[in-house]
Structures are given as C-alpha cells and as structure tokens.
Design a protein around this motif. Structure first.
Motif, PDB file in Angstrom:
ATOM      1  N   ASP A  56       0.879  -1.174   0.000  1.00 21.84           N
ATOM      2  CA  ASP A  56       0.000   0.000   0.000  1.00 21.84           C
ATOM      3  C   ASP A  56       0.915   1.222   0.000  1.00 21.84           C
ATOM      4  N   ARG A  57       0.317   2.361  -0.289  1.00 25.08           N
ATOM      5  CA  ARG A  57       1.141   3.566  -0.375  1.00 25.08           C
ATOM      6  C   ARG A  57       0.819   4.504   0.785  1.00 25.08           C
ATOM      7  N   PRO A  58       1.831   5.148   1.325  1.00 26.67           N
ATOM      8  CA  PRO A  58       1.576   6.083   2.432  1.00 26.67           C
ATOM      9  C   PRO A  58       0.900   7.348   1.929  1.00 26.67           C
ATOM     10  N   SER A  59       0.165   8.001   2.857  1.00 27.19           N
ATOM     11  CA  SER A  59      -0.428   9.286   2.499  1.00 27.19           C
ATOM     12  C   SER A  59       0.629  10.374   2.594  1.00 27.19           C
ATOM     13  N   GLN A  60       1.562  10.173   3.522  1.00 33.88           N
ATOM     14  CA  GLN A  60       2.621  11.160   3.724  1.00 33.88           C
ATOM     15  C   GLN A  60       3.851  10.451   4.253  1.00 33.88           C
ATOM     16  N   GLY A  61       4.993  11.122   4.162  1.00 33.02           N
ATOM     17  CA  GLY A  61       6.207  10.587   4.745  1.00 33.02           C
ATOM     18  C   GLY A  61       6.949   9.692   3.783  1.00 33.02           C
ATOM     19  N   SER A  62       8.091   9.206   4.260  1.00 32.56           N
ATOM     20  CA  SER A  62       8.941   8.418   3.372  1.00 32.56           C
ATOM     21  C   SER A  62       9.287   7.079   4.008  1.00 32.56           C
ATOM     22  N   ILE A  63       9.542   6.097   3.161  1.00 34.99           N
ATOM     23  CA  ILE A  63       9.974   4.775   3.616  1.00 34.99           C
ATOM     24  C   ILE A  63      11.186   4.384   2.791  1.00 34.99           C
ATOM     25  N   GLN A  64      12.226   3.951   3.473  1.00 35.77           N
ATOM     26  CA  GLN A  64      13.367   3.383   2.778  1.00 35.77           C
ATOM     27  C   GLN A  64      13.559   1.961   3.260  1.00 35.77           C
ATOM     28  N   VAL A  65      13.671   1.048   2.336  1.00 31.50           N
ATOM     29  CA  VAL A  65      13.981  -0.328   2.695  1.00 31.50           C
ATOM     30  C   VAL A  65      15.197  -0.731   1.872  1.00 31.50           C
ATOM     31  N   ASP A  66      16.234  -1.151   2.570  1.00 26.69           N
ATOM     32  CA  ASP A  66      17.471  -1.560   1.909  1.00 26.69           C
ATOM     33  C   ASP A  66      17.940  -0.474   0.939  1.00 26.69           C
ATOM     34  N   GLY A  67      17.772   0.765   1.375  1.00 29.52           N
ATOM     35  CA  GLY A  67      18.250   1.877   0.568  1.00 29.52           C
ATOM     36  C   GLY A  67      17.319   2.309  -0.548  1.00 29.52           C
ATOM     37  N   GLU A  68      16.181   1.624  -0.686  1.00 24.49           N
ATOM     38  CA  GLU A  68      15.271   1.985  -1.778  1.00 24.49           C
ATOM     39  C   GLU A  68      14.103   2.822  -1.257  1.00 24.49           C
ATOM     40  N   PRO A  69      13.862   3.962  -1.874  1.00 20.25           N
ATOM     41  CA  PRO A  69      12.733   4.804  -1.449  1.00 20.25           C
ATOM     42  C   PRO A  69      11.424   4.285  -2.043  1.00 20.25           C
ATOM     43  N   ILE A  70      10.765   3.395  -1.307  1.00 26.32           N
ATOM     44  CA  ILE A  70       9.620   2.723  -1.933  1.00 26.32           C
ATOM     45  C   ILE A  70       8.382   3.616  -1.998  1.00 26.32           C
ATOM     46  N   ASP A  71       8.358   4.704  -1.254  1.00 23.24           N
ATOM     47  CA  ASP A  71       7.203   5.605  -1.368  1.00 23.24           C
ATOM     48  C   ASP A  71       7.195   6.332  -2.700  1.00 23.24           C
ATOM     49  N   ARG A  72       8.338   6.298  -3.393  1.00 21.22           N
ATOM     50  CA  ARG A  72       8.399   7.017  -4.662  1.00 21.22           C
ATOM     51  C   ARG A  72       8.398   6.074  -5.871  1.00 21.22           C
ATOM     52  N   MET A  73       8.171   4.799  -5.622  1.00 20.93           N
ATOM     53  CA  MET A  73       8.219   3.845  -6.737  1.00 20.93           C
ATOM     54  C   MET A  73       6.880   3.762  -7.463  1.00 20.93           C
ATOM     55  N   ASP A  74       6.955   3.412  -8.763  1.00 22.64           N
ATOM     56  CA  ASP A  74       5.707   3.160  -9.496  1.00 22.64           C
ATOM     57  C   ASP A  74       5.285   1.696  -9.296  1.00 22.64           C
ATOM     58  N   GLU A  75       4.180   1.330  -9.896  1.00 20.52           N
ATOM     59  CA  GLU A  75       3.612  -0.009  -9.698  1.00 20.52           C
ATOM     60  C   GLU A  75       4.617  -1.116 -10.030  1.00 20.52           C
ATOM     61  N   ASN A  76       5.279  -0.950 -11.155  1.00 25.66           N
ATOM     62  CA  ASN A  76       6.223  -1.987 -11.566  1.00 25.66           C
ATOM     63  C   ASN A  76       7.412  -2.057 -10.624  1.00 25.66           C
ATOM     64  N   GLY A  77       7.853  -0.887 -10.171  1.00 27.63           N
ATOM     65  CA  GLY A  77       8.958  -0.848  -9.231  1.00 27.63           C
ATOM     66  C   GLY A  77       8.587  -1.547  -7.939  1.00 27.63           C
ATOM     67  N   LEU A  78       7.349  -1.312  -7.477  1.00 28.55           N
ATOM     68  CA  LEU A  78       6.889  -1.951  -6.242  1.00 28.55           C
ATOM     69  C   LEU A  78       6.804  -3.461  -6.423  1.00 28.55           C
ATOM     70  N   ALA A  79       6.323  -3.883  -7.605  1.00 25.20           N
ATOM     71  CA  ALA A  79       6.225  -5.324  -7.851  1.00 25.20           C
ATOM     72  C   ALA A  79       7.612  -5.955  -7.791  1.00 25.20           C
ATOM     73  N   ARG A  80       8.570  -5.297  -8.420  1.00 26.88           N
ATOM     74  CA  ARG A  80       9.933  -5.819  -8.381  1.00 26.88           C
ATOM     75  C   ARG A  80      10.474  -5.821  -6.955  1.00 26.88           C
ATOM     76  N   PHE A  81      10.191  -4.736  -6.230  1.00 23.38           N
ATOM     77  CA  PHE A  81      10.640  -4.644  -4.836  1.00 23.38           C
ATOM     78  C   PHE A  81      10.073  -5.798  -4.009  1.00 23.38           C
ATOM     79  N   ARG A  82       8.784  -6.049  -4.139  1.00 24.73           N
ATOM     80  CA  ARG A  82       8.160  -7.131  -3.371  1.00 24.73           C
ATOM     81  C   ARG A  82       8.754  -8.482  -3.754  1.00 24.73           C
ATOM     82  N   ARG A  83       9.062  -8.596  -5.050  1.00 29.32           N
ATOM     83  CA  ARG A  83       9.568  -9.878  -5.534  1.00 29.32           C
ATOM     84  C   ARG A  83      10.980 -10.140  -5.021  1.00 29.32           C
TER      85      ARG A  83
END
Lengths: 235, 438
Positions: A56-83
């Motif tokens: 899911d996407r945050p309404s505000q704020g930032s998330i970094q996981v393993d150096g990746e800013p996932i709050d700024r990723m598009d759908e495909n980026g998120l899919a790859r991240f989850r994978r």
C-alpha cells in the motif's frame, strides 16, 4: 538501518469520514533484527507492516527499505521490490488451495522468471528447511494450520528476501503450533534474516530483539514501563 | 513471467473450475459451430450453383451487340423524328477497336441467317439456326469437335451435338417408330433457303454442304447450331434480302470478344459498354451469383457471430465472477511479486483459453454437424433432382480449409476481448485491498 521511515502517515477514506491509521511514524529497524510491532487492534500496526512491504502507499512521509525509497516507486517498481526484497507471511496463510505445498512455495519464482527445474529444487530445499519435505505433494486442505503456515514461511523465503514481514503469523494457530512458527522465525533471524512481525500477543516478545508499541497510529513508549529494546530471549 | 509458465498456469487455473469453464466454453462451441456450419452451408450452396452453371458458356467470351439507339418519334407534327442518340453499329473499324482493348485475344464477328431455311438429309428434314462465323477455326471460340475438325471451310459445315437429333421424318405414319438420329459426320446435307417475293411467290435455293465436324456438347447455343463461314452467310443473306450488304454501313449483327483470362472478362465488358455497345458475358452473371453467395456467407456468418457475441458476454461474466472470487489470490500474487502485467496476462490468458477451448470444440461439433447435414441434404436433393432432372448436387455443406483455423483464432480473440475488462480490473487492484477482501 534496513528499514527507515520518516513522518509516515496513512489515512483512509471510510465513507464520508477520514480515518487516520498512522501519523508521524518514525521507525528504524536495523539489519538482522527481530522487530515486533505490538499494539491493540486498530492501532495501525498492520497498516504499518503493509506500507513497509509496498502493499500500500503512504499518504505522507517516506519509507526506505534496503536503501530503496519505496514511497516514490511506481507499480512496476513496487512489484519488483516485493519480488526481490520482501517475503510476506500472513495470518491466514494465503496458500493457493489447488496447488501442492511444493507448487505454492515455488509459485513466486514464476514471476521472477526462474526455470522450472530450478524452481522445484529450491522449493524442495526450503520445504526441508521448515520441516515439511514429507508433505511436499499435499495440498493445503490436507495440512494442519501450523503446517500450512510453515509452507507459507518457506514461500516467503523463496526469493531470499532481505526483509521478512509477518502479519500475526500465529493468530490462527494454537499455542503449540504458534510457538513452533515463532521458533522458526527466530531461527531465520539467527541465520541472518531481518524479521518484522506484527502481533498483539505480548507473550511472544521473548523471541524479539526489538519491540515497537503502537497506539492510535503513533509509536508510544512501552505501556508497562519495560525498555523498548529487549534481548531477553529464551535461548 | 515466462510465456510457457503463463500458458501452464492459465490451463491449471482453468482446470480448477472445470464445470464453469465447460459451461462457458459451451456457449462458444455453439457460436463457433454456428459460424462454421452456416458459412460452410453458404459455400456449399455456391459450389453447387457453380457446378450447375457448367455449360453456361465460355467465361472468357463476351457477346457484343450494336445499340440501335433510343429512337423516339414524338406525337408532334413534322420536324420530329430526330433520334436522341445515333445507333452504334459494329463496323470493321469497331472490330479493330475491340481488338485494341488490353486483354482481348480475338474479336470474331458473327451473323445469323435472316430468311427461311430447311435442312434435308435423305428423307429426313431438320430446322436449326445457321451461324456465319468470322473466323477460320471454331477452336478460337473454345469449341472442340468430337468428330472431324473445327476448321471452317468452303462448302462444308460444322454442326452442334444436337443437330442430328433435330432431324425427323415428315412422312412418318402414326404408330411408326421414329428413326434414330442419323450419324451426319462426313455426310452431305442439303440446305434449302426460302425467299418470299413481293408478289407472294416463293423462291428456293439449295446448297449441298458436307459435314466436316461435330462439336462437343456445350449445353448452350452451339449444340443446336450449324456453323459456316461469314462470307458464305453474307451471300445467303444478300440473296434473301435482295441487296448487297456493306458492313461499314450496315454493321455486323453480333461480335464475340474473347479475352485471355476470365478475370479480365468483366473489365473488358465494361470497356466495351463504355464505347456504347451492349455487351454480355456469362462471367458477369457468374460474378453476380458469386457476390450473392458472398453476401449470403456474410449474413450467415453474422448470424453465427451473434451467437458468438452472446458467448463472449458469457466469458466476460465468468471472468468477472472469477475475479471477485479470486480477489485474495490476486492480492497474494501481487504480494509475492507479480506485476500488473503478469496478473493481466493470467486473466486475459484464461479468457482467451475459454475462447480457444470453445473454438476448438465448436470446429469439431460444427464439422460433425456439417457431415450429418451433408448426408441428409444430399439424399433429399438427389431425390429432388431425380424427379426434376438435372445433375444431382455433389455437396451441400462445404467447409473451406481456411475456415476452421480462422474460426478457432476468431473465438480465441473474442475470448481475449471479453477478458479485457475483467483482467484490467484484476491487474489494477491495490494489493492490500485485494488481500483483505472477504
């Protein structure tokens, strides 16, 4: 820090009302931690976990996981991240009932484009690791809750994620089976994985290295005065 | 996600819901078999019609007639009588003009004998049409001989296949068996021309002609005709009319234009009509019939397509239901790393798979139905033609080879299209909402 959030907020539209699930959450989870997020139902702990996993996407704020800013990723980026980066374990296992244990475990590798032979070997290996090798050809309906959750744990591990996210993994299990799953997760953490787990069961804190208490969408100090960090593990 | 994995997963997913997939696919089976049978039926009818058209004539031949203009003599007093358009005659120049049209192989003028005429062979008499032909060999008109030759010579005649049968014995007594048709090949027959004079008296002129050839049956005009050279016939006509004929002023009665290829026939016909002549070819008739059957095929195919449309809605419905039921599964797939595209491909694949299964089933079903119709219809039509005469039909339902693969591909595409909306919905679900869906 493997996971780092800043001023994280999530609001839901419920009919005409806006429900605030999270507000101003600053969370940091170091690598190889076993972090438990505790709180009563409605405290926003599951929402936090979903945001960390890019479900899911945050309404505000930032998330970094393993150096990746996932709050700024598009759908495909998120899919790859989850994978690539996360493995999910759910309260209700979410196994596909028409597939065998082995097929369920190897399923995520299909989306990673791994050849069939390799998928099978890897799934077999992981089923062995969670002690389910002898049930590889059984379908979920033929397994107990604890066994199903073991298969789900194997599935979460299949793409060697940096982060394992568990949402009330013992919630549907009896105490003994729950303990078993917790032992398994603790073992994974000892072997080097980072686990973030949501629970409302304070009896499970003995497995954790870190604890975060949530109340009404905010991180609060431990309600019973204990220090936030606890290394009082049973083993 | 790899394509092979996708295909395998799609068919595994379809296998999970056998009953529902089978029911949905059955709708497609009905639609595709309807398309197959109806289009095959229209094609079979067309083939039948074309077979029956055998004998309609040479498809590379165009008959050209002069246009005598639309004379209109109004009721007004003097001064009227001006024709709105001059007659367009077939003159020698015209023949050269026709020959210059691209695709024209030969131009042959021809004429009929205008007066009275009788044939005599021994005690037998016959009445057939005499054609003067402006070519030295009838093979130029695609006519062939069963006996003798097709060369048009002097004092010889070439007769059609039925000419011999037209001879009869005028002095036959009642109850007496009519004589069998004579074999005229090589025989000399007498042609008696009859002219009526102004005072009502009758003048006769007799020619002795040897039969040089008998033509193969064409089921058309040549069967009942005798061919002589145009020069000879012109002489006969001049005698009959009592004046000389100037082809540049009087024109020819008719010209045959032969084209190299039947596909050019209509084009050349149009060119001749554009010059102001009247031109007919069996080819334009055949093409008219063919376009009629094409329309029939489209209409029949359209009826089948309506059945397919209903089936497509069935697929869309099934897939929409499946997506509701499998919302959590969609959420899970996304959680373990499926992209929107993966999810879309899986559901599109399932919809296309239902179309494919239905299409394949429809082809088998339609083919079987076509065979049954063939057997029943042929038995019926053969009985009909036995009572009505005419050759029996050889085929009632004919499936062109391109049709089955086309129908299967078409059904698959229909499935794909009906899966578009449900698949798009599945692909764009927010993972966590899908996972939490009860």
């Amino acid at each position: 820090m493997l996971v780092q959030t800043a001023a994280l907020a999530k609001r839901f539209q419920m009919g005409e009302n806006v429900v605030t699930a999270l507000q101003g959450v600053d969370l940091a989870v170091p690598e190889n931690a076993f972090c438990q997020i505790l709180g009563p139902s409605g405290s926003g702990k599951s929402t936090l976990l979903h945001l960390l996993g890019g479900l899911d996407r945050p309404s505000q704020g930032s998330i970094q996981v393993d150096g990746e800013p996932i709050d700024r990723m598009d759908e495909n980026g998120l899919a790859r991240f989850r994978r690539q980066k996360v493995g999910f374990i759910f309260q209700s296992y979410n196994l596909i009932t028409s597939m065998t244990a082995l097929e369920n475990v190897s399923f995520p590798m299909q989306f990673a484009g791994i050849p069939k032979r390799q998928r099978k070997a890897r799934a077999q290996e992981l089923l062995e690791r969670v002690g389910m090798a002898d049930r590889a050809d059984h379908k979920p309906g033929e397994l107990s809750g604890g066994q199903q959750q073991r298969v789900a744990v194997a599935r979460a591990l299949v793409n060697t994620p940096r982060l394992i996210l568990a949402d009330e993994p013992t919630g549907n299990l009896d105490t003994a089976s729950g303990e078993n799953i917790m032992e398994l997760l603790a073992e994974l953490q000892r072997d080097g994985a980072t686990v973030v787990m949501v629970t409302h069961d304070t009896r499970l804190t003995k497995f954790s290295t870190h604890q975060v208490h949530l109340l009404d969408g905010r991180i609060v100090p431990s309600p019973n005065g204990k220090p936030k960090k606890s290394r009082s593990r049973s083993r | 996600m790899k394509f092979l994995d996708l295909v395998r997963l799609v068919f595994e997913n379809l296998g999970r819901r056998k009953a529902r997939v089978a029911l949905t696919a059955f709708g497609v089976v009905i639609g595709t078999s309807a398309v197959l049978v109806l289009v095959s039926l229209a094609t079979g009818l067309q083939r039948n019609a074309n077979e029956q058209l055998y004998g309609i004539g040479d498809l590379t031949q165009i008959q050209v007639y002069p246009t005598y203009g639309g004379y209109y003599y109004g009721p007004g007093p003097s001064g009227g009588g001006e024709s709105p358009s001059d007659p367009v005659l077939i003159t020698n120049q015209t023949l050269r003009d026709f020959a210059a049209i691209p695709g024209v192989m030969a131009v042959v003028p021809r004429d009929y004998f205008n007066g009275g005429l009788m044939l005599q062979y021994g005690r037998l008499e016959g009445y057939v049409g005499i054609i003067g032909i402006g070519t030295d060999n009838l093979s130029n008109l695609s006519l062939t001989a069963t006996q003798g030759e097709t060369l048009v010579g002097k004092n010889t005649v070439i007769i059609g296949s039925q000419v011999a049968a037209s001879f009869y014995d005028p002095r036959i007594r009642p109850g007496q068996e009519p004589p069998p048709p004579p074999d005229l090949m090589g025989e000399t027959i007498r042609v008696v021309l009859i002219r009526w004079n102004q005072d009502g008296t009758e003048t006769r002129k007799t020619y002795q002609l040897r039969v040089a050839g008998v033509l193969t049956e064409t089921r058309n005009e040549p069967d009942w005709s005798m061919y002589i050279s145009l020069d000879e016939l012109t002489k006969w006509n001049e005698w009959s009319m009592g004046r000389r004929i100037n082809r540049d002023k009087d024109g020819y009665n008719q010209a045959l234009v032969k084209v190299e290829d039947a596909r050019q026939t209509v084009e050349v016909t149009d060119a001749i009509v554009a010059l102001g002549y009247q031109a007919y070819s069996p080819q334009s008739f055949v093409e008219g019939i063919n376009s009629f059957y094409l329309i029939l095929q489209i209409i029949f195919g359209g009826v089948g397509a309506i059945a397919l449309l209903v089936a497509a809605i069935g697929i869309a419905n099934t897939m929409t239901m499946a997506i509701l039921e499998r919302t959590r599964e969609i959420g899970l797939m996304k959680a373990i790393g499926a992209t929107n595209r993966d999810v879309m491909s899986i559901f599109l694949g399932e919809a296309a798979g239902i179309g494919l299964l239905g299409g394949a089933g429809g082809v088998l079903f339609g083919w079987a139905a076509g065979q049954i119709i063939n057997v029943l219809a042929l038995a019926y039509l053969a009985g009909q033609s036995a009572t009505n005469g005419g050759p029996p039909p050889s085929v009632a339902v004919y499936t062109p080879p391109w049709l089955p693969p086309f129908v299967v591909v078409f059904a698959t595409i229909i499935g794909l299209l009906s899966g578009l909306y449900p698949a798009l919905r599945a692909a764009t679900m927010i993972p966590i909402q899908a996972l939490k869906y009860e």
